[in-house]
Write a protein that holds these residues in place. Sequence first.
Motif, PDB file in Angstrom:
ATOM      1  N   PHE A  18       0.834  -1.198   0.000  1.00  0.00           N
ATOM      2  CA  PHE A  18       0.000   0.000   0.000  1.00  0.00           C
ATOM      3  C   PHE A  18       0.871   1.251   0.000  1.00  0.00           C
ATOM      4  O   PHE A  18       0.603   2.216  -0.702  1.00  0.00           O
ATOM      5  N   ARG A  19       1.891   1.214   0.842  1.00  0.00           N
ATOM      6  CA  ARG A  19       2.768   2.374   0.890  1.00  0.00           C
ATOM      7  C   ARG A  19       3.486   2.580  -0.434  1.00  0.00           C
ATOM      8  O   ARG A  19       3.648   3.707  -0.897  1.00  0.00           O
ATOM      9  N   ALA A  20       3.907   1.464  -0.993  1.00  0.00           N
ATOM     10  CA  ALA A  20       4.620   1.578  -2.260  1.00  0.00           C
ATOM     11  C   ALA A  20       3.716   2.115  -3.364  1.00  0.00           C
ATOM     12  O   ALA A  20       4.177   2.794  -4.281  1.00  0.00           O
ATOM     13  N   SER A  21       2.435   1.830  -3.252  1.00  0.00           N
ATOM     14  CA  SER A  21       1.517   2.270  -4.315  1.00  0.00           C
ATOM     15  C   SER A  21       1.376   3.785  -4.341  1.00  0.00           C
ATOM     16  O   SER A  21       1.029   4.358  -5.364  1.00  0.00           O
ATOM     17  N   THR A  22       1.636   4.426  -3.213  1.00  0.00           N
ATOM     18  CA  THR A  22       1.504   5.877  -3.044  1.00  0.00           C
ATOM     19  C   THR A  22       0.081   6.358  -3.308  1.00  0.00           C
ATOM     20  O   THR A  22      -0.148   7.528  -3.568  1.00  0.00           O
ATOM     21  N   LEU A  23      -0.844   5.441  -3.266  1.00  0.00           N
ATOM     22  CA  LEU A  23      -2.230   5.843  -3.465  1.00  0.00           C
ATOM     23  C   LEU A  23      -2.772   6.452  -2.180  1.00  0.00           C
ATOM     24  O   LEU A  23      -2.459   5.984  -1.084  1.00  0.00           O
ATOM     25  N   GLU A  24      -3.576   7.462  -2.339  1.00  0.00           N
ATOM     26  CA  GLU A  24      -4.167   8.095  -1.184  1.00  0.00           C
ATOM     27  C   GLU A  24      -5.021   7.082  -0.403  1.00  0.00           C
ATOM     28  O   GLU A  24      -5.732   6.291  -1.006  1.00  0.00           O
ATOM     29  N   VAL A  77      -2.720  -5.536  -7.612  1.00  0.00           N
ATOM     30  CA  VAL A  77      -2.606  -4.953  -8.949  1.00  0.00           C
ATOM     31  C   VAL A  77      -3.959  -5.016  -9.663  1.00  0.00           C
ATOM     32  O   VAL A  77      -4.407  -4.035 -10.271  1.00  0.00           O
ATOM     33  N   VAL A  78      -4.590  -6.157  -9.559  1.00  0.00           N
ATOM     34  CA  VAL A  78      -5.916  -6.285 -10.168  1.00  0.00           C
ATOM     35  C   VAL A  78      -6.882  -5.307  -9.509  1.00  0.00           C
ATOM     36  O   VAL A  78      -7.683  -4.636 -10.176  1.00  0.00           O
ATOM     37  N   GLY A  79      -6.788  -5.219  -8.195  1.00  0.00           N
ATOM     38  CA  GLY A  79      -7.671  -4.313  -7.476  1.00  0.00           C
ATOM     39  C   GLY A  79      -7.445  -2.874  -7.871  1.00  0.00           C
ATOM     40  O   GLY A  79      -8.402  -2.093  -8.006  1.00  0.00           O
ATOM     41  N   ILE A  80      -6.187  -2.507  -8.069  1.00  0.00           N
ATOM     42  CA  ILE A  80      -5.893  -1.134  -8.494  1.00  0.00           C
ATOM     43  C   ILE A  80      -6.515  -0.879  -9.859  1.00  0.00           C
ATOM     44  O   ILE A  80      -7.089   0.183 -10.110  1.00  0.00           O
ATOM     45  N   GLY A  81      -6.423  -1.866 -10.699  1.00  0.00           N
ATOM     46  CA  GLY A  81      -7.022  -1.703 -12.014  1.00  0.00           C
ATOM     47  C   GLY A  81      -8.528  -1.598 -11.941  1.00  0.00           C
ATOM     48  O   GLY A  81      -9.137  -0.751 -12.600  1.00  0.00           O
ATOM     49  N   VAL A  82      -9.124  -2.405 -11.117  1.00  0.00           N
ATOM     50  CA  VAL A  82     -10.584  -2.403 -11.010  1.00  0.00           C
ATOM     51  C   VAL A  82     -11.081  -1.114 -10.371  1.00  0.00           C
ATOM     52  O   VAL A  82     -12.097  -0.544 -10.787  1.00  0.00           O
ATOM     53  N   GLY A 102      -1.781   3.166 -13.140  1.00  0.00           N
ATOM     54  CA  GLY A 102      -0.706   2.458 -13.819  1.00  0.00           C
ATOM     55  C   GLY A 102       0.593   2.565 -13.057  1.00  0.00           C
ATOM     56  O   GLY A 102       1.311   1.588 -12.858  1.00  0.00           O
ATOM     57  N   ARG A 103       0.853   3.777 -12.601  1.00  0.00           N
ATOM     58  CA  ARG A 103       2.086   3.978 -11.860  1.00  0.00           C
ATOM     59  C   ARG A 103       2.034   3.206 -10.541  1.00  0.00           C
ATOM     60  O   ARG A 103       3.017   2.574 -10.131  1.00  0.00           O
ATOM     61  N   ALA A 104       0.880   3.246  -9.897  1.00  0.00           N
ATOM     62  CA  ALA A 104       0.745   2.546  -8.625  1.00  0.00           C
ATOM     63  C   ALA A 104       0.932   1.042  -8.809  1.00  0.00           C
ATOM     64  O   ALA A 104       1.644   0.390  -8.035  1.00  0.00           O
ATOM     65  N   ALA A 105       0.293   0.517  -9.839  1.00  0.00           N
ATOM     66  CA  ALA A 105       0.442  -0.922 -10.084  1.00  0.00           C
ATOM     67  C   ALA A 105       1.887  -1.263 -10.400  1.00  0.00           C
ATOM     68  O   ALA A 105       2.415  -2.289  -9.947  1.00  0.00           O
ATOM     69  N   GLY A 106       2.513  -0.397 -11.154  1.00  0.00           N
ATOM     70  CA  GLY A 106       3.909  -0.641 -11.483  1.00  0.00           C
ATOM     71  C   GLY A 106       4.790  -0.643 -10.248  1.00  0.00           C
ATOM     72  O   GLY A 106       5.694  -1.465 -10.120  1.00  0.00           O
ATOM     73  N   ARG A 107       4.508   0.259  -9.345  1.00  0.00           N
ATOM     74  CA  ARG A 107       5.313   0.286  -8.120  1.00  0.00           C
ATOM     75  C   ARG A 107       5.068  -0.959  -7.273  1.00  0.00           C
ATOM     76  O   ARG A 107       5.982  -1.476  -6.638  1.00  0.00           O
TER      77      ARG A 107
END
Lengths: 474, 1182
Positions: free
Chosen positions: B596-602, B658-663, B670-675
Amino acid sequence: MTDGARRLGLVLLLLAVFVGIAVVDRVATRSAASVLGAPDQALATVRVAPPGVESAAWYCAGGTSSAAGASPTLLLANTAERPVSATIDAVAVGSSGSSATVTVPAHGSAKFTPSSLSGGTDLAATVQLDGGGVGVWEEVYGPAGWSVAPCASAAATQWYFAHGSTATGDSLGLALYNPGETVAVVDISLSTSTEGTVAPAAYQGIDLPAHALVVENVGDHVQNDPAVAMSAVALSGSFVAYERQTTGQSAGGGMSLLLGTPTAATVAAFAQSTDVAGGSVTFDVFDPGAHPATVSAVVGLDHGSTAPFSLTVPAGATAALATAGQTRVPSDTPFSMVFSSSTGIVVGRAVGGPSGSAAPQVGITGATWAGARRWVVPEVPAPGSGAWYLAVADLARGPVTLRVLAATSSGFSAVSGVPGRLSPGQPVFVGPKPGAPIGAVPLEIEASGPVAVQLDVQPAGAPGVVVIPALALG
Amino acid sequence: METLAPAVVAVIVTCDPGPWFEETLAAFAAQDYPELSYLVLDAGSVEDPTARVAAGLPGAYVRLLGRNDGFGVSANEAIHMVEGASHLLFCHDDVAPDPDAVHLLMEEAFRSNAGVVAPKLVSWDDPARLLHVGMAVDKSGAVVDRVEPGELDAGQHDAVRDVFLAPGGCTLVRADLFAELGGFDPHIFVLGEDLDLCWRAQVAGARVVVAPAARVRHLEQLASGRRAVPAAVLSQIGARAARAPLSEPVALEPVALEPVALEPVALEPVGAGPPAGGPAPGPPGEAPARRRRSMTPRRHGRRRVAMVTLQSLQRRHELHAVMKSYSRFHLVRVLPQVFVLSSAEYVIALITRHRDRAFAVAHAWRWNLARRAAIREERRQVAAYRRLDDAEVRRLQLHGSARLTAYLRRALAEGLRAAHLGGAAEAARQLGEVPVAPTTAPPRAAVPVRGVAWLIAAVVVVFGSRSLIGNGLPYVGQFLAMPSVGTLLHRFASGWQPAGVGTTDPTSPATLLLGLGGIVSFEATGLLQKIVVLGCIPVGAWGMVRLLRPLGSPRARTAGGLAYLALPIAYDSVATGQWAALVAYAVAPWILLRFFRASTLEPYADDADPVTVGRRPGARRRHPLRRHALALGLLLAVVVAVAPSCTLLMPVLALALVVGIGVAGGTGRGRAAGRVVALAVGGALVAGVLLAPWLVVVALGPGTWQVLGGVAPAAAAAPGWSQLLHLALGPIGDSVLTVGFLVAAALPVWIGSHWRLAWAARAWLVVASTMAFAWAAGRGWLGPLAVPAGVMLAGAGAGLAMLIGLGVVSFEEDLRGHRFGWRQAGAAVAALAAVVGALPTLAASLDGRWELPPTGYGQATAWMTAPTVARQGDFRVLWLGDPRAVLGAGWQAVPGLAYTISVDGVPDTTGLWPPADPGAAGAVGAAVRAAVDGSTVRLGSLLAPYAVRYVVLVESIAPSIPDVQSPTTYPPPAGVVPGLLAQADLRHVISQGGYDVFVDDAALPLRAVVPGARGAHGSVPSGSLSDAAVVPVLRGDPDATAVRGPVPAGTLVAAVAPGSTWQVVGAAGRVVTARRALGYAAAFPLPRPGVVELRYEGSVPHALGAAAEVVVWLVVVAALLGRRRWLDWWWGPLRRRVGSPGAPSPGRGDAAAGPGAPAPGPGHSGATAPDAPVPDAHRVST
């Protein structure tokens, strides 16, 4: 995309995933359950190990050379392409045994008389093979009769017998053999036609030491009962059980050796029976369970099946179905009989020949409780005897193809004149023909679906009196 | 007038004494002891006290030391300045002895022949209240008062008695003893010098007694916070450890520590002026009472810094006394125990965010470890005058841990919060003040509710585990006996493992990790086993709290954490002995947190400030992905090492996320999934490096996935989708009520919006993916990718708990402003559902062992260790069964049937890490396979060469005992039982209670001599093994790599693989090399009887590999720790010291350059007062 749309999409996606997997899981569970069942396990007790195995064993316990004057012989038929060495350990009641080695040639047969190793009147033998592909039967042949029973390829914790008789002149014995290293303790209960189920105190906790044979005379506890079913259950350990039935003392009687049924099955089949004029064919259906069994019996003829018989067998009791006088069973016509039950049952058959027919005139046979695709029968053992019928009954729900192979020095070759296709319930009888190999050499029967196989031999009072049950090939 | 009384010199150390000083002087002047003289040592007061002394205590000698080096150093001047005195009375400048106090102290000194005598110290303002009547100390140096705070003096403590510690303030010490001891420890500025002196005095054979008849009032200026410790003292370590100034007003240049050239000063009579040379540098005047400030770490820039508090001083000096005063033998015993307690206290303090306490603990160790050389020298000095053994000295020490006892007492009496505050609470209470709250304390109103909730949860967990904690764990499933520390470390380093029938493959680093754990636990391996098993539960809950912290809602943290704790997953894992699933439960939240931290998503965009993140969307920062990778890799390495079947957890979680980020959609996905992918790859690489060479060998072996994923149960026996949905992998979750968690988890989807809805989508995808993976793997549809369902379900559980936390946040954020309606009703339903879902767990806690059967296979097969069995030689046991029931982990014999091999009984913990290549043991598996499929009836003869005497077929996780325990059953695949029963050469000895035991009477002993002609040839045909003449030899310790004993003539057959790596050394040192026997084992022709040693030859490459592995671990750990600010306290100064001994500390530089930091001026040179610390009420006597 708004939150509402995302919410809806998410819900739909999750529903699709969870419900979809649930559906697939249910289907997969159902299909997995359909391939499970007990018959395979039961069949393991009379299955010839594949040729490639490291070792195999057979346990034979019905041999006797007692008052009836019978002489036990072990019959070994090798379906493998290499000779197999067999170490035979014979024990008698109350004595330790000794051993001998026999080599069974490739695609060939061998015989061994265990009484040469042990001097007792009741004998049991363990045949250890350095490979697979070999089936072993035990033959008892003498003035009192002639019978062939398969040996057991594994010990079991319970054995059932649907028919026995302690009527006047009849002698019913139960041979219990512990072939293993573990002490077995066995309880025997008897289902009688007069007193219901009885469990004689002397038959409770019968101690079977390792490699020991015990023979019980059922007549000591149940007198003058023409329909006795028996259950032998091990409290610990495992064992092999044989029924030895002698009927009458005159030339009109017979002697039967019968390996028990290790499990109550919902299907039991007899590949061939013939209701000859003046004779009798009686099927005894034993329900060893705790619930009544609703049984349907289908008569298969070469032109089709008749309407089934319906029986209700009380729990722990036996019901008899005599074919004599039944319009659905034509006289002097071979037929197959397949029993289907709501719960596990054990079925036995008593065949009596017409008065004045060739001896033996009475024989008891057990049913085939599970179909298999490959079977083997030995050459007909007794001197002067021959094959009457090789009977094959289709137990599949659809048609099956059939091949009968006879052992030759170079392998197994197809026997000509055998119908190549069987319809459901339809029996096939390969009768004796001059020059045909039926009965002369070991036979291997191959089918594309489950079938039941038996070899009727003569001389006997009627077809079915003396039967060589086939052994399933693993 | 001439008297016969021995001369006593009262040594009064002053430092800017306050207005009370006249009363102090008057009290001394009123003493009735005839031979009492006074020496006033002024430690750098700003105002020369000479005039005041002259006025109040005429005839006293005053020496102006010119600098404040602390009480001890100042008082040590008396050694050089006083001659002819019998005793020295060391006093602070804030004490007032009763007129007869010195008289009574001297009387008691002679009566008791005591070296140190302490008076009864009472309150300055209220003499009826006791302060100290001697003090007690435990083995860790922790000081415990003998009186309660504020206790009234009713004479209840007036008996003279030996004490361990005479508290400072006013202490009578025999002069010769003081000189022999070398005075007070000069390294102790303040707090703890009394403990050190008394301890050493007792080591030197002197008694320390308290004479309560002598009463002294004590103002306790320092302890009460009214007198400050010079900033230089507080900053001498803390400022270097931290990278920022301690606090703005404090100048960090420790001027007082600079060498000061003092002029030789003669003893000055009263009335003399200040010494020549001008005023000595000293602190500016400080107000007696200062504004109290928080002692907690404070922020400076991005860093949190901490300062050395009185508590820190006290703790470090206690540890200092421990490290210098014990003899070597006792030190080796005690110091690790102190370390464990300190570590626990440190962790608890961190968890409860009492960072001052955590810092004090850490500082104590760091300060002392940095003075190793000095301590060694001090130990030598102590050894020079040691007269009493430590056993004698420790007579007066308290048993157990005083600190732990006090913590528990406070927890029970006043609650956990008071317990966490510790001495601060008491001190504050004494002062009538409110204790300092933790820096990041949540709103006060919320603390009690959540605290009570957590307390209840903790009580439930402890209550539910009480029997396991008290009685230990049975040998069930993966709960196996922990071998000794020596065995664990030996197996890591030796190069030969007894796994299977022996292998030279490297073993899992878990042996090293557990071995080190065993050292820390003082070889209490049973305790270690409980910790590593039951400890997974709180670690998992803690991880969930950390996972939810960025959501910004304390309630969400609590709800999610409690929900995770209430899930039946962990307890079902306990009930079925599945340690791997427990480990997965513990680490799943931590793995997700990294992703989660790596994703940098809020709101995980900024994890630097866990409280305010999510509230400041624009406050994004660059995330150090490498640091995440290092941490994740280290975590994975530990997890995979101890529970290899958790290997797939991380990749599946990453994939699900990754799937969840996409959904979930949104910008930057994209950047979050990549991270996330990058982190997963990076973490896997780091873990791979850490686990090499074990992992390399595993990867190259034929059974890689059997080791990394575990042997898969039969597809028909795998849990179905319904079971997975309601988390029913054991007896506890097997309830429809647990569906409540699914219902509760639906709330954020129902009412959430913005990032809460997005995270709900991601979390649900985690739940669905992990469950689907477990389901598909169970069906056998993923090929070799088998994984225990419990492991995957842990990931699903983490997702569910997060969803419940998200539901709370959504309730708080998204329903704000809404009128009551369906959303609020949904929230109520969700809350109720979560409570209902927890009911099975609550019910399961009643039996105290989470339904784990009390009797395991260890007890059931204890007969294997009977002497009658042992006489036949060492043997192996072949364990067969469903992979979930069989003991340890092993290899697959047939689909759904696992087999493991142990020696002389049940396997130990190392049985959890079998080599991927069973080697010679593969033949055992093949034999089992043949027996099951009916290919042999001579399994016994096939197993005999492998020394397998017993075959145990388990059908349930533990023996079934009527009316006692009905364990979870996992029947073996169909055909196994008949297959074994069909064996003609196995004796079936047990066939009830959920397991079967078969005996192979022809089995070769593990080490045997085959006598006769065969011995001359060295080859042993397997057919000879059933010979009765086979003689078992070299019995006992069957896992050892070297065993010695007498053997008869013949051929020694060692049924260990690979045989070529073993050799025999005869009595004369003659080496007999192995010949191949039985296809895998070793045979040694021994023509004559004698004593021989059978030993493994060893492997240099393996040793090098093991050493390299250790180095890699250390490097990675060091690299990781070096980047953690909360460990910089430990690591930073040492690193700097090693790197540049003479360089100025970064702390100073930071301070000088820091914004707003005052430039140190002449008037602030090392004398600026620090913030007044909160004292540790346990040990403040100055």
